[in-house]
Design an enzyme around this catalytic site. Structure first.
Site, PDB file in Angstrom:
ATOM      1  N   LYS A 288       0.802  -1.228   0.000  1.00 33.64           N
ATOM      2  CA  LYS A 288       0.000   0.000   0.000  1.00 33.64           C
ATOM      3  C   LYS A 288       0.832   1.275   0.000  1.00 33.64           C
ATOM      4  O   LYS A 288       0.470   2.256  -0.651  1.00 33.64           O
ATOM      5  CB  LYS A 288      -0.921   0.014   1.222  1.00 33.64           C
TER       6      LYS A 288
ATOM      7  N   GLU B 295      -2.489   7.557   8.297  1.00 38.25           N
ATOM      8  CA  GLU B 295      -3.305   8.398   7.409  1.00 38.25           C
ATOM      9  C   GLU B 295      -4.282   9.215   8.234  1.00 38.25           C
ATOM     10  O   GLU B 295      -4.640   8.820   9.340  1.00 38.25           O
ATOM     11  CB  GLU B 295      -4.170   7.520   6.473  1.00 38.25           C
TER      12      GLU B 295
ATOM     13  N   HIS C 223     -15.679  -5.561   7.746  1.00 39.14           N
ATOM     14  CA  HIS C 223     -14.938  -5.545   6.482  1.00 39.14           C
ATOM     15  C   HIS C 223     -15.361  -6.625   5.507  1.00 39.14           C
ATOM     16  O   HIS C 223     -14.665  -6.916   4.539  1.00 39.14           O
ATOM     17  CB  HIS C 223     -13.426  -5.599   6.745  1.00 39.14           C
TER      18      HIS C 223
ATOM     19  N   ARG D 104      -8.091  -8.943  -8.834  1.00 39.95           N
ATOM     20  CA  ARG D 104      -8.796 -10.225  -9.025  1.00 39.95           C
ATOM     21  C   ARG D 104     -10.183  -9.943  -9.569  1.00 39.95           C
ATOM     22  O   ARG D 104     -10.627  -8.795  -9.581  1.00 39.95           O
ATOM     23  CB  ARG D 104      -8.944 -10.923  -7.661  1.00 39.95           C
TER      24      ARG D 104
END
Ligand code: MV4
Length: 499
Positions: free
Chosen positions: A116, A200, A235, A292
């Site tokens: 990331k 962040e 999630h 994907r």
């Protein structure tokens, strides 16, 4: 074109891939673990080969066993589906080394999008907005403090190699910072084998909106618009829809162009998803790339008319993409609901067991991507997704009504599922108004709790089935799994369940 493809997955997605192969005249090889010997996906394959014991590490995550199976069956390519090895750059490399085509991005592109911090840096250079924060991993508390002051609290600690919320910690003030970094590092190490974390700005109540993209080996890139995926629990997405109620045409075009720019770097090919967060002021920020085919891909297929799995196979076989951006438009509205074997009344614990009765919905605009059959025992070893119910209609309102009626027609007895829970989500004011964000499930927990007094037909059927075994009934009809016969008339039950 390939003559034979090995499908390195199970359940509904293995079936979805097998269908695409069949339509292209490609033979299929299915794989199975010990417990999956009787699983539904194998009925759609031309051949089936055992790859290991039931534990995922022994079978669907077993790179050597899968490569061996592909060689043994003379397969030319491997489709990984989603989950398991789908985004594993080592697996992609192992395929490349064995002379097999991995149907997905090449191993270099996979390695890049998995990191990331690196992808944030890359994406920022392209002029695509990223969430303000650190552009390096760090172990230095002072660097975290400086960065947090700069972007302002609250902030969020994230694992660089992570996903799915693991290793994430929301930090509301400087006092909590040190312990949150340590906790994030511990969790990241145990989940991803890499303790790297960064910081962040924390976006409050964001929407999760992702764009579908396709890119071929000749540099042709298109996007196929967005999917709104804000209805999540821990999630895990539960309901997805397209178009997103939050976007207007102007923002949609901007985000689509940004998604294409992201995917054009790092010689990425195949299907991909570019994830964004959208804040309350409708600013969008790049989040990550999913390399994907995704669980929720059917809603994009319903509104664009493009078969995404077929495109993946065509691209992997070296064909130039025959689709142009101008040809792609969104027509009508599609909603996907994910059907899980789980108990909403017991903290959504997986609920494996035997399916004693199954009746799946159908009708105009209804698509059921299912991996189950009546009489099958849902094993406890894997993700408890059973199937996906997708509905398309001309308008958002009509597609909510359509998916809601289809859910009421979806009967799975013997195990518990989230079907009733899905309908309660669809019936909330926030959902109907299209006014929701990623914390919707948490904020509506009370309203979504099951109403007491519902007759639990699924459990009743399971109990009767056990009773029947005890009594060892031997007539021909009693040997067939038909709980309705024992319970009574279908009409009577139906009224009791739904009203
Ligand atoms: C965020 C965020 C808010 N601010 N990043 C969740 C999964 C992962 N891929 C990214 N996620 C988020 N990243 C910033 N800067 C909110 C989420 C998020 C979330 C966070 C905490 C608890 C539940 C959540 C549900 C969806 C998204």
């Amino acid at each position: 074109m390939f003559k034979k493809i090995l499908v390195a997955n199970r359940g509904e997605i293995a079936i979805r891939v097998a269908r695409a192969c069949q339509e292209l005249g490609i033979a299929t090889v299915g794989v199975y673990s010990t417990i999956d010997k009787t699983s539904y996906h194998l009925r759609y394959m031309d051949e089936a080969i055992w790859i290991g014991d039931s534990a995922p590490l022994s079978s669907y995550l077993n790179i050597d066993a899968i490569i061996d199976a592909a060689k043994k069956t003379k397969s030319e390519a491997i489709h990984p589906g989603y989950g398991f090895l789908a985004e594993n750059s080592q697996f992609a490399r192992a395929c490349e080394n064995a002379g097999l085509i991995f149907i997905g991005p090449n191993s270099n592109a996979l390695a890049l999008v998995g990191d990331k911090v690196t992808s944030r840096k890359t994406v920022k250079k392209l002029g695509v907005p990223i969430i303000p924060g650190m552009e390096m991993i760090s172990k230095d508390l002072q660097e975290f403090k400086t960065s947090a002051k700069k972007v302002g609290y609250p902030v969020i600690i994230k694992a660089s190699m992570g996903g799915g919320g693991k290793g994430m910690r929301i930090v509301r003030n400087e006092k909590e910072l040190e312990s949150s970094i340590a906790a994030g590092q511990r969790e990241a190490l145990s989940a991803f084998g890499d303790e790297s974390v960064y910081l962040e700005k924390y976006i409050e109540q964001p929407r999760h909106i992702e764009f579908q993209v396709l890119r071929d080996n000749f540099g042709n890139t298109i996007h196929l618009y967005e999917r709104e995926c804000s209805i999540q629990r821990r999630h895990q997405k539960i309901i997805e829809e397209t178009p997103s109620p939050a976007l207007d045409d102007n923002l949609r075009v901007k985000m689509g162009e940004a998604a294409k720019r992201v995917i054009e770097t790092a010689d990425y090919t195949s299907a991909g998803t570019v994830e964004f967060l959208l804040d309350k002021d409708k600013n969008f920020y790049f989040l990550e790339v999913n390399a994907r085919i995704q669980v929720e891909h059917p809603i994009t297929e319903m509104v664009t008319g493009v078969d995404l799995v077929r495109q993946q196979i065509l691209i992997a076989s070296g064909k130039s993409m025959n689709l142009k951006q101008e040809q792609i438009s969104q027509r009508g509205h599609a909603i996907e609901t994910r059907i899980y074997a789980e108990d909403p009344e017991n903290n959504f614990l997986p609920y494996p067991g035997k399916i004693l009765f199954l009746s799946e919905p159908s009708g105009p605009g209804i698509r059921v991507d299912s991996g189950i059959y009546q009489g099958w025992d849902v094993p406890p070893h894997y993700d408890p997704i059973l199937s996906k119910l997708i509905a398309w209609s001309e308008t958002r309102g009509m597609s909510i009504i359509r998916v809601s009626y289809a859910l009421k027609k979806y009967v799975i007895l013997g195990i518990k599922t989230n079907i009733g829970y899905l309908n309660r989500i669809l019936n909330t004011n926030s959902f109907i108004e299209g006014n929701y964000h990623t914390h919707f499930i948490d904020e509506n927990e009370k309203e979504l709790k099951s109403k007491a007094g519902n007759l639990d037909i699924a459990l009743l059927a399971a109990t009767l089935d056990k009773e029947k075994a005890k009594l060892s009934l031997t007539t021909e009809t009693s040997l067939k799994s038909n709980p309705w016969k024992e319970i009574g008339e279908w009409e009577i039950c139906k009224k009791k369940i739904t009203k």
